[in-house]
Design a protein around this motif. Sequence first.
Motif, mmCIF file in Angstrom:
data_model
loop_
_atom_site.group_PDB
_atom_site.id
_atom_site.type_symbol
_atom_site.label_atom_id
_atom_site.label_comp_id
_atom_site.label_asym_id
_atom_site.label_seq_id
_atom_site.Cartn_x
_atom_site.Cartn_y
_atom_site.Cartn_z
ATOM 1 N N VAL A 116 0.868 -1.094 -0.079
ATOM 2 C CA VAL A 116 0.099 0.031 0.066
ATOM 3 C C VAL A 116 0.689 1.242 0.092
ATOM 4 O O VAL A 116 0.315 2.244 -0.522
ATOM 5 C CB VAL A 116 -0.949 0.098 1.376
ATOM 6 N N ILE A 118 1.004 3.367 -2.986
ATOM 7 C CA ILE A 118 -0.337 3.953 -3.462
ATOM 8 C C ILE A 118 -0.768 5.040 -2.537
ATOM 9 O O ILE A 118 -1.112 6.038 -3.082
ATOM 10 C CB ILE A 118 -1.387 2.618 -3.540
ATOM 11 N N TRP A 119 -0.785 4.929 -1.236
ATOM 12 C CA TRP A 119 -1.030 6.188 -0.612
ATOM 13 C C TRP A 119 -0.410 7.217 -0.124
ATOM 14 O O TRP A 119 1.016 7.076 -0.769
ATOM 15 C CB TRP A 119 -1.908 5.574 0.871
ATOM 16 N N GLU A 120 -0.959 8.171 0.274
ATOM 17 C CA GLU A 120 -0.226 9.674 0.200
ATOM 18 C C GLU A 120 0.407 9.897 -0.946
ATOM 19 O O GLU A 120 1.542 10.514 -1.240
ATOM 20 C CB GLU A 120 1.138 9.379 1.151
ATOM 21 N N GLY A 121 -0.048 9.733 -2.094
ATOM 22 C CA GLY A 121 0.320 9.757 -3.472
ATOM 23 C C GLY A 121 1.057 8.442 -4.004
ATOM 24 O O GLY A 121 1.747 8.198 -3.670
ATOM 25 N N THR A 122 0.259 8.214 -5.261
ATOM 26 C CA THR A 122 1.086 7.054 -5.917
ATOM 27 C C THR A 122 2.440 7.175 -6.261
ATOM 28 O O THR A 122 2.862 8.492 -6.480
ATOM 29 C CB THR A 122 0.161 6.524 -6.997
ATOM 30 N N GLU A 143 3.431 7.121 -8.979
ATOM 31 C CA GLU A 143 3.379 7.848 -10.349
ATOM 32 C C GLU A 143 3.295 9.337 -10.245
ATOM 33 O O GLU A 143 3.873 10.489 -10.667
ATOM 34 C CB GLU A 143 2.227 7.328 -11.330
ATOM 35 N N ILE A 144 2.323 9.678 -9.148
ATOM 36 C CA ILE A 144 2.368 10.937 -8.705
ATOM 37 C C ILE A 144 3.452 11.882 -8.189
ATOM 38 O O ILE A 144 3.909 12.873 -8.303
ATOM 39 C CB ILE A 144 0.948 11.154 -7.590
#
Length: 156
Positions: free
Chosen positions: A131, A134-138, A140-141
């Motif tokens: 996870v 994914i969290w706190e911005g993936t 890719e982000i």
Amino acid sequence: MHKGFEVANSWLGATRLQVASTCLGRAERALGHAISYAAERKQFGQQIGKFQGVSFKLADMAMELKAAELLTREAAWKYDQGTVTEADMSMAKLKATEVLAMIADEAIQIHGGMGLMDELPLERIWRDARVERIWEGTSEIQRHIISRELLRPHGA
Ligand SMILES: Cc1cc2nc3c(=O)[nH]c(=O)nc-3n(C[C@H](O)[C@H](O)[C@H](O)COP(=O)(O)OP(=O)(O)OC[C@H]3O[C@@H](n4cnc5c(N)ncnc54)[C@H](O)[C@@H]3O)c2cc1C
């Protein structure tokens, strides 16, 4: 009204550093297990850590962990100084989460079948690590934020 995104953005950087820090701790724990097992487990008459296929994994794991730790420490130090950028925090989060994924996976590989057993925390560390990208911005982000900071001064 309609200021939620701005409010969330104002603390997202700090929480990204928290994510990075917790990932470092778990990666260190997984690496510790991998080192101990490589030194103790024998196959074909020798400790498996003497096989280059295993020892090179340990070297890469230690090097990547250190790189992630230095990025995180630098970003945290800059945060305290008030000079941190979004990209600094994204680099720390991205690197630490990806390093945790790699180290958790390689630690299991070094343990062979034993790495999947409940007696050890490795399978749990590996599963929980998913996870973090994914969290706190993936991931890719985070890459988007880093590249945006590189391109912005050039008008792109
Ligand atoms: C267990 C768990 C707990 C959570 N807890 C919280 C919480 O407490 N608070 C909270 O606010 N949120 C929470 N979240 C939500 C989490 O922050 C989001 O899941 C995460 O930000 C990704 O958003 P999304 O799921 O909508 O994926 P999407 O934004 O739909 O992304 C899907 C895919 O598209 C990619 N993508 C999207 N936009 C771009 C782009 N511009 N460029 C390139 N690729 C892109 C993503 O990287 C990803 O691969 C939680 C999520 C999980 C799984």
